[in-house]
Design an enzyme around this catalytic site. Structure first.
Site, PDB file in Angstrom:
ATOM      1  N   ASP A 163       0.835  -1.206   0.000  1.00  0.00           N
ATOM      2  CA  ASP A 163       0.000   0.000   0.000  1.00  0.00           C
ATOM      3  C   ASP A 163       0.869   1.255   0.000  1.00  0.00           C
ATOM      4  O   ASP A 163       1.825   1.360   0.780  1.00  0.00           O
ATOM      5  CB  ASP A 163      -0.898   0.047   1.230  1.00  0.00           C
ATOM      6  N   ASP A 192      -0.493  -3.440  -4.469  1.00  0.00           N
ATOM      7  CA  ASP A 192      -1.809  -3.583  -3.845  1.00  0.00           C
ATOM      8  C   ASP A 192      -2.548  -2.255  -3.942  1.00  0.00           C
ATOM      9  O   ASP A 192      -2.672  -1.696  -5.024  1.00  0.00           O
ATOM     10  CB  ASP A 192      -1.671  -4.065  -2.399  1.00  0.00           C
ATOM     11  N   ASP A 196      -5.431   2.589   1.643  1.00  0.00           N
ATOM     12  CA  ASP A 196      -6.227   1.567   2.326  1.00  0.00           C
ATOM     13  C   ASP A 196      -6.431   1.904   3.801  1.00  0.00           C
ATOM     14  O   ASP A 196      -5.484   2.291   4.500  1.00  0.00           O
ATOM     15  CB  ASP A 196      -5.529   0.208   2.224  1.00  0.00           C
ATOM     16  N   ARG A 245     -11.907  -0.259  -7.018  1.00  0.00           N
ATOM     17  CA  ARG A 245     -11.704   0.294  -5.675  1.00  0.00           C
ATOM     18  C   ARG A 245     -11.388   1.785  -5.719  1.00  0.00           C
ATOM     19  O   ARG A 245     -10.311   2.228  -5.355  1.00  0.00           O
ATOM     20  CB  ARG A 245     -10.608  -0.455  -4.921  1.00  0.00           C
TER      21      ARG A 245
END
Length: 368
Positions: A163, A192, A196, A245
């Protein structure tokens, strides 16, 4: 005095010492289309507010080790500090530093079990190259005017679970502003998420930032059962060339306004597992399934107004694919507790192009 001028005046009056110092020290040109620098916005203003290191010592760092040393040299883990960063921060210059006021690790910028910290890029800019920023069990954090790129969870070198910026475990009050978060591919290339939030993270604002060239923009909640997160604001950000996302929401409340979405390849705002999103005056272009509930049978909800859908493709509803379009309608209501001013969605592409990302002089939207 009109509402937008009142809001900007309040923002400037509330501006922290951090923003003043950062705007003054960064030798960067101000875009002509922008009006002013601004203070903290969105849900990060709630729960007592977010001031970062305002009122504390200001130090300069050109390595990751120097950032950790600054944290560890404080009198306590809550002593306010502003860390001005310039240069490239990478694995080669980021080692663990020990002390009673810190809990650091090599190969990642570790903001763990601390509070009252600002990290701001200055001068020629700050680039965190293949090195993520990890916020864990911490509160009152500001990250401004930095680029974080190509953080990997597999391959070499790895950092922060892949992340760019990740938050987890009882995090409160974080403002991430004027950042550029980018990767060079998706999960198969070792990356990734860019942004997040999980495991009880609340009162966060992501503003005037660029998220691009990644399989995953970011999530709120690591699984369908991780619903303790929420109160997240996303505004005046550019999401570009993202597969999905943008963001993914599991439970909680999100306010998503005045963002520019370009080339969302599979899905965009994925509200699921009981999440509720207020989606206002965004501009979606050349994208697919930009709003809905995807990849799950556990529905989420949205309140929509003023958005522009420019060349957006919508799949037919089937199984766990439940797009809100082609004519998105509200299926919930969300009450927002803070003051904010909406730009017209038609202005969003130009406003975001002029203001979002690192190296823009912390400029914000003016009259549209």
């Amino acid at each position: 005095m009109n509402r937008s001028r009142v809001t900007r005046l309040r923002a400037m009056l509330a501006m922290t010492a951090l923003a003043v110092a950062a705007a003054t020290s960064a030798a960067l040109p101000a875009p002509e289309a922008s009006a002013a620098t601004g203070g903290v916005t969105g849900y990060a203003t709630q729960n007592g507010g977010t001031t970062g290191g305002a009122g504390g010592q200001t130090v300069r760092a050109t390595t990751g080790t120097a950032i950790h040393t600054a944290l560890c040299n404080r009198a306590s883990s809550s002593t306010p500090i502003t860390i001005q960063v310039e240069g490239t921060i990478n694995h080669g210059n980021t080692s663990k530093v020990s002390g009673s006021s810190c809990n650091t690790a090599a190969g990642v910028i570790e903001l763990k079990q601390i509070s009252n910290v600002t990290i701001v890029g200055v001068g020629g800019g700050a680039v965190f190259d293949q090195l993520g920023i990890h916020i864990r069990d911490s509160r009152n954090i500001i990250i401004q005017n930095v680029t974080v790129r190509n953080v990997k969870k597999s391959g070499s070198p790895t950092s922060n679970g892949g992340d760019a910026i990740g938050m987890e475990k009882d995090v409160r009050n974080v403002w991430v502003d004027h950042t550029t978060l980018e990767a060079s591919g998706g999960e198969s290339e070792g990356f990734d998420g860019l942004f997040d939030l999980k495991d009880n993270t609340q009162y966060v604002t992501l503003s005037y930032s660029i998220l691009r060239n990644s399989g995953r923009g970011g999530l709120v909640g690591s699984s369908e059962s991780d619903r303790s997160n929420g109160y997240i604001t996303y505004h005046h950000n550019l999401y570009q060339n993202i597969d999905s996302r943008a963001p993914l929401l599991r439970g909680g409340i999100a306010h998503i306004y005045n963002n520019h979405y370009v080339k969302l390849n599979e899905s965009g705002i994925n509200s699921r597992a009981g999440a509720r999103a207020k989606v206002d005056n965004n501009y979606f272009k050349d994208s697919k399934n930009v709003l809905g509930t995807f990849y799950t049978s556990e529905a989420g909800y949205w309140q929509v107004s003023g958005n522009i859908f420019d060349n957006v493709q919508w799949s037919a509803r089937s199984g766990d694919t439940n797009p809100a379009g082609p004519n998105p309608q509200s299926n919930t209501t969300v009450s927002i507790p803070y003051a904010y001013t909406l730009d017209s969605a038609s202005c969003v592409p130009n406003v975001v192009a002029s203001t979002a990302g690192a190296g823009k002089g912390l400029q914000v939207s003016g009259d549209c």
